[in-house]
Design a protein around this motif. Structure first.
Motif, mmCIF file in Angstrom:
data_model
loop_
_atom_site.group_PDB
_atom_site.id
_atom_site.type_symbol
_atom_site.label_atom_id
_atom_site.label_comp_id
_atom_site.label_asym_id
_atom_site.label_seq_id
_atom_site.Cartn_x
_atom_site.Cartn_y
_atom_site.Cartn_z
ATOM 1 N N ASP A 46 17.202 39.586 68.736
ATOM 2 C CA ASP A 46 17.791 40.174 69.947
ATOM 3 C C ASP A 46 19.280 40.421 69.763
ATOM 4 O OD1 ASP A 46 15.646 38.099 70.413
ATOM 5 O OD2 ASP A 46 15.531 39.135 72.334
ATOM 6 N N TYR A 85 7.546 45.548 70.934
ATOM 7 C CA TYR A 85 8.734 44.956 71.552
ATOM 8 C C TYR A 85 9.277 45.900 72.619
ATOM 9 C CZ TYR A 85 10.869 48.115 68.104
ATOM 10 O OH TYR A 85 11.191 49.221 67.346
ATOM 11 N N VAL A 103 6.051 43.951 79.157
ATOM 12 C CA VAL A 103 5.855 43.510 77.770
ATOM 13 C C VAL A 103 4.574 42.699 77.638
ATOM 14 C CG1 VAL A 103 6.760 42.003 75.965
ATOM 15 C CG2 VAL A 103 8.290 43.585 77.134
ATOM 16 N N LEU A 158 5.660 40.023 68.512
ATOM 17 C CA LEU A 158 6.715 40.463 69.416
ATOM 18 C C LEU A 158 8.052 40.129 68.766
ATOM 19 C CD1 LEU A 158 5.305 39.326 72.877
ATOM 20 C CD2 LEU A 158 5.554 41.654 72.050
ATOM 21 N N THR A 195 9.053 35.762 78.193
ATOM 22 C CA THR A 195 8.049 36.507 77.437
ATOM 23 C C THR A 195 6.759 35.702 77.327
ATOM 24 O OG1 THR A 195 9.797 37.578 76.151
ATOM 25 C CG2 THR A 195 7.556 37.695 75.273
ATOM 26 N N PRO A 255 11.794 42.209 68.232
ATOM 27 C CA PRO A 255 12.561 43.445 68.439
ATOM 28 C C PRO A 255 13.112 44.022 67.145
ATOM 29 C CG PRO A 255 13.751 41.534 69.265
ATOM 30 C CD PRO A 255 12.374 41.074 68.957
ATOM 31 N N CYS A 306 1.384 44.041 75.588
ATOM 32 C CA CYS A 306 1.020 43.214 74.444
ATOM 33 C C CYS A 306 -0.474 42.899 74.460
ATOM 34 C CB CYS A 306 1.840 41.934 74.460
ATOM 35 S SG CYS A 306 1.442 40.792 73.130
#
Length: 338
Positions: A200, A167, A302, A153, A85, A155, A306
């Motif tokens: 996660d 996310y 992502v 970010l 990420t 989830p 973002c």
């Protein structure tokens, strides 16, 4: 030559003259702007490389009051998800013409986080991205007031007036994995979960439970790993001794790899004796035997989304924070029950 005999740094005008284009065209190429043909863009980039032109962001910031810099605060974990990420967000920032200043936090308590955010503000960043897969960094970020736009970010979390959450929908990914096993005909579907201090791990567990509940299938006792292959290897050995279910959803591909090793060493055939689904679609997922059915996360998507969100917030515009969608990749580690 500049005063004092030092070579003068090439300017935009030098690049424009050498490339035979306008100053505005060179500016659009340097800043990633539209309305430039690929042929012209390539010619300008060749001249930039040959002349050694570098944009003077300090001078630009004085004129525009824009630093073209963002801050990224990331969890210091070496795990696949956080590292991928971070790389994706930094690459997306660079593609958008921004410089990313990165700080990683191993133990993000209040004071450490405040110092990290303060250092970014002092450097004049236009916005901040926080990659917070674990709960401490997530909670600290939500409690701090920051004077620039922040994209978190994290989830499963929810946006607040102080920060915007984005996310990839990992709960949906876990549902897709579990649904795949249900549609194959499995009714014994175990879950080997990741660490529950990670968001996660929490949302993937929640997705497995939710899909079983919707299908009215009883949930088996959850096994908890720590994201390592070693933990899953040991859990796999215990499950063999206790009696294996017909299928299992494992919260990461790395843990799935350790689990598959335990199955192989004890003569358990995958997928004949047990079907296995992972999560992440690591580069080795298609190379193990049997090739692993898994849920693919798109870190490039992502990172790009973002930055799109952060840039819109910087410009004071509304942003679409709809979660990115994962994809189920079906390979040879799953099959209907015998």
């Amino acid at each position: 030559m500049a005063a004092g005999g030092e070579p003068r740094r090439p300017s935009l005008k030098d690049v424009a003259r050498e490339a035979g284009v306008s100053y505005q065209t060179v500016s659009r190429v340097v800043n990633g702007g539209p309305r430039v043909s690929q042929e012209t863009r390539s010619r300008v980039q060749d001249v930039i490389a040959r002349l050694g032109y570098h944009r003077n962001d300090t001078a630009r910031a004085l004129v525009t009051s824009r630093s073209r810099t963002i801050g990224i605060i990331a969890d210091a974990s070496p795990r696949y998800g956080p590292v991928s990420t971070l790389a994706a967000v930094e690459a997306a920032a660079r593609e958008a013409g921004y410089t990313a200043v990165v700080t990683t936090l191993r133990a993000p308590d209040w004071q450490i986080a405040v110092r990290a955010f303060s250092s970014f503000i002092e450097r004049g960043v236009e916005g901040i991205v926080v990659i917070a897969p674990r709960m401490p960094l997530d909670k600290v970020t939500q409690e701090i007031t920051i004077p620039v736009p922040v994209v978190l970010l994290a989830p499963g979390e929810t946006s607040t007036p102080k920060l915007t959450v984005f996310y990839e929908d990992q709960e949906l990914g876990a549902r897709l994995a579990t649904r795949h096993l249900i549609e194959l005909g499995h009714r014994e579907i175990a879950h080997l979960a990741g660490s529950q201090d990670w968001l996660d791990g929490q949302v993937r567990l929640r997705g497995w439970l939710g899909e079983l509940r919707d299908a009215r299938i009883p949930a088996l006792p959850v096994r908890y790993g720590d994201w390592t292959g070693d933990s899953a290897y040991r859990i796999g050995q215990r499950m063999i001794a206790d009696g294996l279910p017909g299928s299992i959803f494992i919260a990461s591909d790395l843990m799935a790899l350790g689990f598959l090793r335990a199955m192989y060493e004890h003569g358990v055939r995958v997928p004949d004796d047990i079907s296995v689904v992972g999560f992440d679609d690591n580069e080795f997922a298609s190379q193990v035997f049997p090739p692993l059915t898994t849920v693919r996360q798109s870190f490039v998507t992502v990172g790009t989304r973002c930055m799109e969100i952060l840039l819109r917030l910087i410009d004071g515009e509304p942003a679409d924070t709809t979660p990115a969608q994962p994809e189920l990749i079906v390979r040879a580690s799953t099959a209907p029950p015998r």
